[in-house]
Scaffold this motif. Structure first.
Motif, PDB file in Angstrom:
ATOM      1  N   ASP A  85       0.849  -1.091   0.076  1.00 38.20           N
ATOM      2  CA  ASP A  85      -0.155  -0.059  -0.068  1.00 38.20           C
ATOM      3  C   ASP A  85       0.842   1.259  -0.155  1.00 38.20           C
ATOM      4  OD1 ASP A  85      -2.251  -1.379  -0.230  1.00 38.20           O
ATOM      5  OD2 ASP A  85      -2.571  -1.490   2.055  1.00 38.20           O
ATOM      6  N   ASN A 124       3.367   3.908  -4.644  1.00 46.28           N
ATOM      7  CA  ASN A 124       2.581   4.610  -5.563  1.00 46.28           C
ATOM      8  C   ASN A 124       3.464   4.962  -6.744  1.00 46.28           C
ATOM      9  OD1 ASN A 124       0.281   4.685  -3.896  1.00 46.28           O
ATOM     10  ND2 ASN A 124       1.077   6.465  -3.042  1.00 46.28           N
ATOM     11  N   THR A 127      -9.500   0.768  -8.732  1.00 48.64           N
ATOM     12  CA  THR A 127      -8.825   0.524  -7.449  1.00 48.64           C
ATOM     13  C   THR A 127      -7.421   0.805  -7.279  1.00 48.64           C
ATOM     14  OG1 THR A 127      -8.275  -1.664  -8.023  1.00 48.64           O
ATOM     15  CG2 THR A 127     -10.618  -1.544  -7.000  1.00 48.64           C
ATOM     16  N   GLU A 128      -6.621   1.066  -8.220  1.00 50.01           N
ATOM     17  CA  GLU A 128      -5.140   1.374  -8.367  1.00 50.01           C
ATOM     18  C   GLU A 128      -4.911   2.528  -7.916  1.00 50.01           C
ATOM     19  OE1 GLU A 128      -1.289   1.393 -10.961  1.00 50.01           O
ATOM     20  OE2 GLU A 128      -2.876   0.505 -11.892  1.00 50.01           O
ATOM     21  N   VAL A 129      -4.084   2.732  -6.793  1.00 50.52           N
ATOM     22  CA  VAL A 129      -3.704   4.290  -6.308  1.00 50.52           C
ATOM     23  C   VAL A 129      -2.328   4.546  -6.978  1.00 50.52           C
ATOM     24  CG1 VAL A 129      -2.998   5.637  -4.294  1.00 50.52           C
ATOM     25  CG2 VAL A 129      -4.814   3.861  -4.058  1.00 50.52           C
ATOM     26  N   ARG A 176       0.179   8.155  -8.644  1.00 43.34           N
ATOM     27  CA  ARG A 176       0.632   9.623  -8.668  1.00 43.34           C
ATOM     28  C   ARG A 176       0.606  10.289 -10.004  1.00 43.34           C
ATOM     29  NH1 ARG A 176       5.768  11.368  -5.827  1.00 43.34           N
ATOM     30  NH2 ARG A 176       6.564  10.355  -7.338  1.00 43.34           N
ATOM     31  N   THR A 229      -2.107  12.384  -5.704  1.00 42.94           N
ATOM     32  CA  THR A 229      -2.184  11.045  -5.307  1.00 42.94           C
ATOM     33  C   THR A 229      -3.507  10.560  -5.346  1.00 42.94           C
ATOM     34  OG1 THR A 229      -0.241  11.109  -4.225  1.00 42.94           O
ATOM     35  CG2 THR A 229      -1.369   9.382  -3.822  1.00 42.94           C
ATOM     36  N   GLY A 230      -4.223   9.606  -5.982  1.00 43.65           N
ATOM     37  CA  GLY A 230      -5.302   9.293  -5.912  1.00 43.65           C
ATOM     38  C   GLY A 230      -5.787   7.996  -6.842  1.00 43.65           C
ATOM     39  N   SER A 231      -6.936   7.967  -7.422  1.00 45.46           N
ATOM     40  CA  SER A 231      -7.302   6.811  -8.255  1.00 45.46           C
ATOM     41  C   SER A 231      -7.990   7.353  -9.545  1.00 45.46           C
ATOM     42  CB  SER A 231      -8.412   5.943  -7.823  1.00 45.46           C
ATOM     43  OG  SER A 231      -7.657   5.401  -6.581  1.00 45.46           O
ATOM     44  N   TYR A 232      -7.913   6.693 -10.578  1.00 41.82           N
ATOM     45  CA  TYR A 232      -8.441   7.222 -12.054  1.00 41.82           C
ATOM     46  C   TYR A 232      -9.859   6.453 -11.899  1.00 41.82           C
ATOM     47  CZ  TYR A 232      -9.044   8.426 -16.877  1.00 41.82           C
ATOM     48  OH  TYR A 232      -9.144   8.936 -18.305  1.00 41.82           O
ATOM     49  N   GLU A 280      -9.578  11.033  -9.207  1.00 41.11           N
ATOM     50  CA  GLU A 280     -10.110  11.609  -7.870  1.00 41.11           C
ATOM     51  C   GLU A 280      -8.840  11.648  -6.837  1.00 41.11           C
ATOM     52  OE1 GLU A 280     -12.941   8.772  -6.908  1.00 41.11           O
ATOM     53  OE2 GLU A 280     -14.613   9.423  -8.442  1.00 41.11           O
ATOM     54  N   THR A 326      -6.846  12.200  -3.584  1.00 39.44           N
ATOM     55  CA  THR A 326      -6.697  12.383  -2.248  1.00 39.44           C
ATOM     56  C   THR A 326      -5.505  13.183  -1.492  1.00 39.44           C
ATOM     57  OG1 THR A 326      -5.264  10.298  -1.927  1.00 39.44           O
ATOM     58  CG2 THR A 326      -7.663  10.073  -2.168  1.00 39.44           C
TER      59      THR A 326
END
Length: 148
Positions: free
Chosen positions: A33, A36, A52-54, A56, A106-109, A115, A117
């Motif tokens: 986790d 990134n 679901t993939e985090v 940058r 940093t976030g998810s597509y 989106e 965070t």
């Protein structure tokens, strides 16, 4: 006598290999986790990651793209000169966040929107993260500044 020594030596070596493999697996599992990967907008558009993939994303904030919505949600577009990706961020943006400036999020597509965070902005007028500079140079958009 020799066979007992040889057997013990083999047992110790096998035990050490198993312990090493187990510890490597546990370290990898614990770090899954915390890792990134960086992607430019062109890479995100070319190969969209799973929701679901985090990861940058970095680039320049497009001019005129910042839209402050109801509440704390801010929408803007990040570009590397080749492709652009819409970004949605709920929270407080850094003070130095502005149009035509470098940023890393940093976030998810999800459903065509990144989106975020977390949003990081440059910390002075000349700094830009290495990954962002490399992505912009790849697209032929990066301009060297006269700073130190």
């Amino acid at each position: 006598m020799k066979t007992l020594k040889k057997r013990r030596r083999v047992q110790v070596i096998v035990l050490a290999v198993v312990a090493l493999a187990l510890s490597t697996g546990l370290i990898g599992y614990a770090m899954r986790d915390g890792i990134n990967f960086f992607r430019s907008p062109s890479q995100v558009i070319a190969e969209p990651p799973l929701p679901t993939e985090v990861f940058r994303i970095g680039g320049l904030v497009e001019e005129g793209s910042i839209v402050r919505g109801q509440g704390e949600t801010v929408h803007f577009v990040v570009t590397d000169g080749g492709e652009s990706v819409p970004v949605a961020f709920t929270g407080v943006l850094p003070d130095l966040f502005s149009e035509n400036q470098g940023m890393v999020g940093t976030g998810s597509y999800v459903n065509g929107v990144f989106e975020a965070t977390e949003i990081l902005a440059k910390h002075d007028e000349t700094y830009m993260p290495k990954e962002v500079v490399d992505a912009l140079k790849e697209q032929g958009v990066y301009k060297e500044t006269g700073g130190s």
